[in-house]
Design a protein around this motif. Sequence first.
Motif, PDB file in Angstrom:
ATOM      1  N   ASP A  85       1.040  -1.300  -0.049  1.00  0.00           N
ATOM      2  CA  ASP A  85       0.002   0.171   0.073  1.00  0.00           C
ATOM      3  C   ASP A  85       0.840   1.215   0.119  1.00  0.00           C
ATOM      4  O   ASP A  85       0.582   2.505  -0.792  1.00  0.00           O
ATOM      5  CB  ASP A  85      -0.789  -0.209   1.264  1.00  0.00           C
ATOM      6  CG  ASP A  85      -2.059  -0.957   1.002  1.00  0.00           C
ATOM      7  OD1 ASP A  85      -2.210  -1.133  -0.056  1.00  0.00           O
ATOM      8  OD2 ASP A  85      -2.907  -1.285   1.997  1.00  0.00           O
ATOM      9  N   ALA A  86       1.921   1.209   0.739  1.00  0.00           N
ATOM     10  CA  ALA A  86       2.924   2.333   0.903  1.00  0.00           C
ATOM     11  C   ALA A  86       3.580   2.633  -0.428  1.00  0.00           C
ATOM     12  O   ALA A  86       3.676   3.859  -0.874  1.00  0.00           O
ATOM     13  CB  ALA A  86       3.908   2.520   2.064  1.00  0.00           C
ATOM     14  N   VAL A  87       3.911   1.589  -1.201  1.00  0.00           N
ATOM     15  CA  VAL A  87       4.491   1.772  -2.143  1.00  0.00           C
ATOM     16  C   VAL A  87       3.626   2.473  -3.438  1.00  0.00           C
ATOM     17  O   VAL A  87       4.026   2.908  -4.485  1.00  0.00           O
ATOM     18  CB  VAL A  87       5.252   0.307  -2.898  1.00  0.00           C
ATOM     19  CG1 VAL A  87       5.907   0.469  -4.054  1.00  0.00           C
ATOM     20  CG2 VAL A  87       6.568  -0.124  -2.039  1.00  0.00           C
ATOM     21  N   ALA A  88       2.381   1.732  -3.330  1.00  0.00           N
ATOM     22  CA  ALA A  88       1.396   2.232  -4.471  1.00  0.00           C
ATOM     23  C   ALA A  88       1.152   3.717  -3.915  1.00  0.00           C
ATOM     24  O   ALA A  88       1.198   4.504  -5.083  1.00  0.00           O
ATOM     25  CB  ALA A  88      -0.222   1.532  -4.138  1.00  0.00           C
ATOM     26  N   GLY A  89       1.058   4.107  -2.838  1.00  0.00           N
ATOM     27  CA  GLY A  89       1.036   5.711  -2.504  1.00  0.00           C
ATOM     28  C   GLY A  89       2.219   6.300  -2.875  1.00  0.00           C
ATOM     29  O   GLY A  89       2.213   7.556  -3.497  1.00  0.00           O
ATOM     30  N   TYR A  90       3.350   5.675  -2.991  1.00  0.00           N
ATOM     31  CA  TYR A  90       4.527   6.495  -3.441  1.00  0.00           C
ATOM     32  C   TYR A  90       4.777   6.672  -5.032  1.00  0.00           C
ATOM     33  O   TYR A  90       4.837   7.742  -5.297  1.00  0.00           O
ATOM     34  CB  TYR A  90       5.750   5.602  -3.187  1.00  0.00           C
ATOM     35  CG  TYR A  90       7.128   6.053  -3.385  1.00  0.00           C
ATOM     36  CD1 TYR A  90       7.690   6.833  -2.294  1.00  0.00           C
ATOM     37  CD2 TYR A  90       7.713   5.879  -4.491  1.00  0.00           C
ATOM     38  CE1 TYR A  90       9.077   7.456  -2.523  1.00  0.00           C
ATOM     39  CE2 TYR A  90       9.279   6.390  -4.632  1.00  0.00           C
ATOM     40  CZ  TYR A  90       9.784   7.170  -3.700  1.00  0.00           C
ATOM     41  OH  TYR A  90      10.870   7.662  -4.045  1.00  0.00           O
ATOM     42  N   GLY A  91       4.027   5.701  -5.605  1.00  0.00           N
ATOM     43  CA  GLY A  91       3.767   5.890  -7.216  1.00  0.00           C
ATOM     44  C   GLY A  91       2.755   6.994  -7.450  1.00  0.00           C
ATOM     45  O   GLY A  91       2.888   7.758  -8.378  1.00  0.00           O
TER      46      GLY A  91
END
Length: 245
Positions: free
Chosen positions: A61-67
Amino acid sequence: MSGEKVSEKGSDTRERILVAAARLLAEGGSEALSTRAVIAAAGVQAPTLYRAFGDKDGLLDAVAGYGFERYLAEKHAMSSTGDPVEDMRRGWDTHVDFGLTHPAFYVLMYGTVRPGHRPAAAEDAYAMLRAMVERTARAGRLHVPVDAAAQAIQATCAGVTLSLISTPAEDRDLTLSPRLRDTVLASLTTDPHSTGPTSGDASADAAVAIHALALNAALGEQPTALSDTETALLRDWLERLAAPR
């Protein structure tokens, strides 16, 4: 003061893990995004990763938010044209372009489905889309309810983007997205000088629905002389007037 330093250090570590995970994702897709690989790439211990993100789902979820931060940067770079329907058209194109430019991030945001769960980044993207659709309603250019229109646009736009991503670049039909975009928006919106849908149906029912949607959207703009109970009742009436028959 020492607490601030610890917090700052934790923030730096979290950022380092995200950068490492984002690099692995961009280079090798979601298959490369194992916790073991992220731990090695970031140079941290397993407990550090789990303290920062809870579990692998939290990391994803955090990596998706980073993108999504990159997606937001592209969205915010766009200025309004003054025409809400044209803004939605440009928003669609920006969405598809982001997916084709950053396919691994996009698939993480929209293609990795867990029943009953959608990454926070995708929720934020939907909120942006809904706000754009609501502006269209306030302008009297929408002839279906805001949520129905936003869901139709998101489902179709995400579907065509995932389809293009899964197709080898040399085989992609790049006219597919604009064709679907124009078809979907034409089915949801009206001509700027029309009181009815773009299909040419200028019936009284269609005109009433358009004005009901516009007033319902405008109610959220500023306080009115109505009480909360009266506003809720009015919204119910307007939603019933705007519902398809």
